[in-house]
Write an enzyme that holds these catalytic residues in place. Structure first.
Site, short mmCIF file in Angstrom:
data_model
loop_
_atom_site.label_atom_id
_atom_site.label_comp_id
_atom_site.label_asym_id
_atom_site.label_seq_id
_atom_site.Cartn_x
_atom_site.Cartn_y
_atom_site.Cartn_z
N GLN A 81 73.21 19.65 64.09
CA GLN A 81 74.34 19.52 63.25
C GLN A 81 74.21 20.91 62.36
O GLN A 81 75.12 21.18 61.42
CB GLN A 81 74.49 18.41 62.21
CG GLN A 81 74.86 17.27 62.93
CD GLN A 81 74.58 15.94 61.66
OE1 GLN A 81 74.38 16.31 60.62
NE2 GLN A 81 74.86 14.69 62.33
N HIS A 145 72.02 16.39 58.75
CA HIS A 145 72.64 16.09 57.30
C HIS A 145 71.90 17.18 56.24
O HIS A 145 71.47 17.24 55.52
CB HIS A 145 71.70 14.97 56.66
CG HIS A 145 72.04 13.61 57.56
ND1 HIS A 145 71.68 12.45 57.17
CD2 HIS A 145 73.05 13.35 58.44
CE1 HIS A 145 72.24 11.44 57.76
NE2 HIS A 145 73.06 12.06 58.74
N GLU A 237 81.47 7.71 50.74
CA GLU A 237 81.57 7.80 49.04
C GLU A 237 82.52 9.14 48.63
O GLU A 237 82.41 10.16 49.15
CB GLU A 237 80.59 7.62 48.23
CG GLU A 237 79.82 6.33 48.63
CD GLU A 237 78.31 6.25 47.57
OE1 GLU A 237 77.61 5.22 47.84
OE2 GLU A 237 78.02 7.32 47.21
N TYR A 258 72.92 1.39 60.93
CA TYR A 258 73.62 1.55 62.36
C TYR A 258 72.98 0.28 63.09
O TYR A 258 73.82 -0.09 63.88
CB TYR A 258 73.56 2.81 63.02
CG TYR A 258 74.14 3.95 62.21
CD1 TYR A 258 75.52 3.91 62.22
CD2 TYR A 258 73.49 5.05 61.74
CE1 TYR A 258 76.16 4.98 61.56
CE2 TYR A 258 74.01 6.17 61.07
CZ TYR A 258 75.44 5.88 60.87
OH TYR A 258 75.93 7.00 60.30
#
Length: 363
Positions: A81, A145, A237, A258
């Protein structure tokens, strides 16, 4: 692999847009540039041009139907990522020409979120005086992340969002920067009024902590920072960021792992903040805008968040520190919305990763 010449005709300037019927009436959505590969961040410029990042390390300058690659971008670790992520203009861009970039930077045994500044020349072809302002403590060993938005606060300091790097407990460990919002000066130094300055064992750049993976960030009319944050399975959120606050991950969450297992100790705990809004199921939020423009006066103060999972833009209304989703802006253009920003004229620009396109939403 796309081959670049000095200019690429990827833009769709002048292309007719489509109309979306929304609660406030019909709006036009027009493609600005298409054919992008994993676009991540967009920054409209005062002259009508724009900067766009592609995760593989390309910074593009888009203007008048042409696109060119900007030279001078620091090396990025384009794995998982990670890669070249956010792009933000300094508040004094018209005089300073300063641009801020966030990216994954190679580190020992992995890579970490970093922030650089550079000066964009008038032709948009090169960054000069490139400096690394911040580099997260080198503890990230996964490709997950990274965060990673950079927002200039009203006082000129910079907020940077950093994910937990897939190492959940590290978001509560303030000896590293994982799972934190950090705040630095524009020269990379630490502001003296940061909440943990001088406290032993705590990284002094930390402003708030206990975050999972905040990929959206923006200021409201009072200069307060709001973020959109990925949960796990449920529990995405929107958070109103407070100085020194602990936002709970992974001790509290409205989601599940998960695997279906429970996360942490439940949904609340003394000393930990509650989200202003959460989604269950997860929408995979990325990109957040608090609208303040004149083009859509009925939207002033509303929060817009892009959904990577369900292909829409969420419009949320604020009531103090809480917000609620009141509309889903959805069309063929809103496939995997990665970034959403306000242009100088009050139009809303957003990135569709699914379409490889930057769009402009206007009257």
């Amino acid at each position: 692999m796309r081959v670049f010449s000095s200019f690429l005709c990827l833009c769709l300037s002048g292309t007719a847009g489509s109309a979306l019927d929304l609660n406030q009436g019909s709006v036009s959505v027009t493609p600005v540039v298409a054919g992008l590969e994993q676009p991540w961040g967009v920054a409209p410029l005062p002259n009508g041009a724009a900067l766009v990042t592609e995760r593989d390390g390309h910074l593009l300058y888009v203007r008048d139907g042409q696109t060119k690659r900007v030279a001078g971008v620091p090396p990025v670790a384009a794995q998982g990522q990670g890669g070249l992520l956010d792009v933000t203009l300094a508040r004094d861009f018209e005089s300073s020409r300063t641009v801020f970039l966030t990216f994954a930077k190679e580190q020992p045994n992995g890579s970490g979120t970093a922030v650089a500044s550079g000066r964009l020349n008038k032709s948009g072809s090169r960054l000069s005086n490139v400096n690394i302002l911040f580099e997260a403590a080198p503890v990230g060993k996964t490709g997950r992340h990274f965060g990673s938005r950079v927002v200039e606060a009203t006082d000129g300091t910079l907020f940077i969002t950093i994910g937990d790097r897939g190492d959940r407990p590290s978001a509560q460990d303030r000896s590293n920067h994982n799972g934190a919002i950090v705040r630095i000066n524009r020269d990379g130094t630490v502001p003296s009024d940061n909440p943990f300055v001088g406290q032993s064992g705590i990284q002094p750049q930390i402003w708030s902590y206990g975050h999972r993976n905040p990929q959206g960030a923006g200021l409201d009319e009072r200069g307060t920072l709001w973020t959109a944050e990925h949960g796990a399975r449920g529990g995405d959120e929107v958070n109103r960021i407070k100085k020194g606050a602990n936002f709970g991950w992974p001790v509290i969450s409205y989601g599940k792992h998960y695997s279906g297992d429970k996360i942490g100790e439940g949904t609340s705990k003394t000393g930990m903040e509650q989200p202003s809004h959460y989604w269950d199921p997860s929408i995979a939020p990325s990109g957040l805008l608090v609208y303040s423009g004149d083009m859509f006066p009925s939207w002033r103060g509303d929060i817009f968040v892009g959904s990577l999972k369900f292909d829409y833009i969420s419009r949320l209304e604020r009531n103090g520190s809480t917000v609620s989703e009141v509309e889903q802006i959805k069309g063929v253009e809103t496939g995997r919305v990665r970034d959403i920003v306000q242009a100088p004229d009050g139009a809303i620009w957003f990135i569709s990763v699914g379409n490889g396109t930057v769009y402009r939403m206007s009257e």
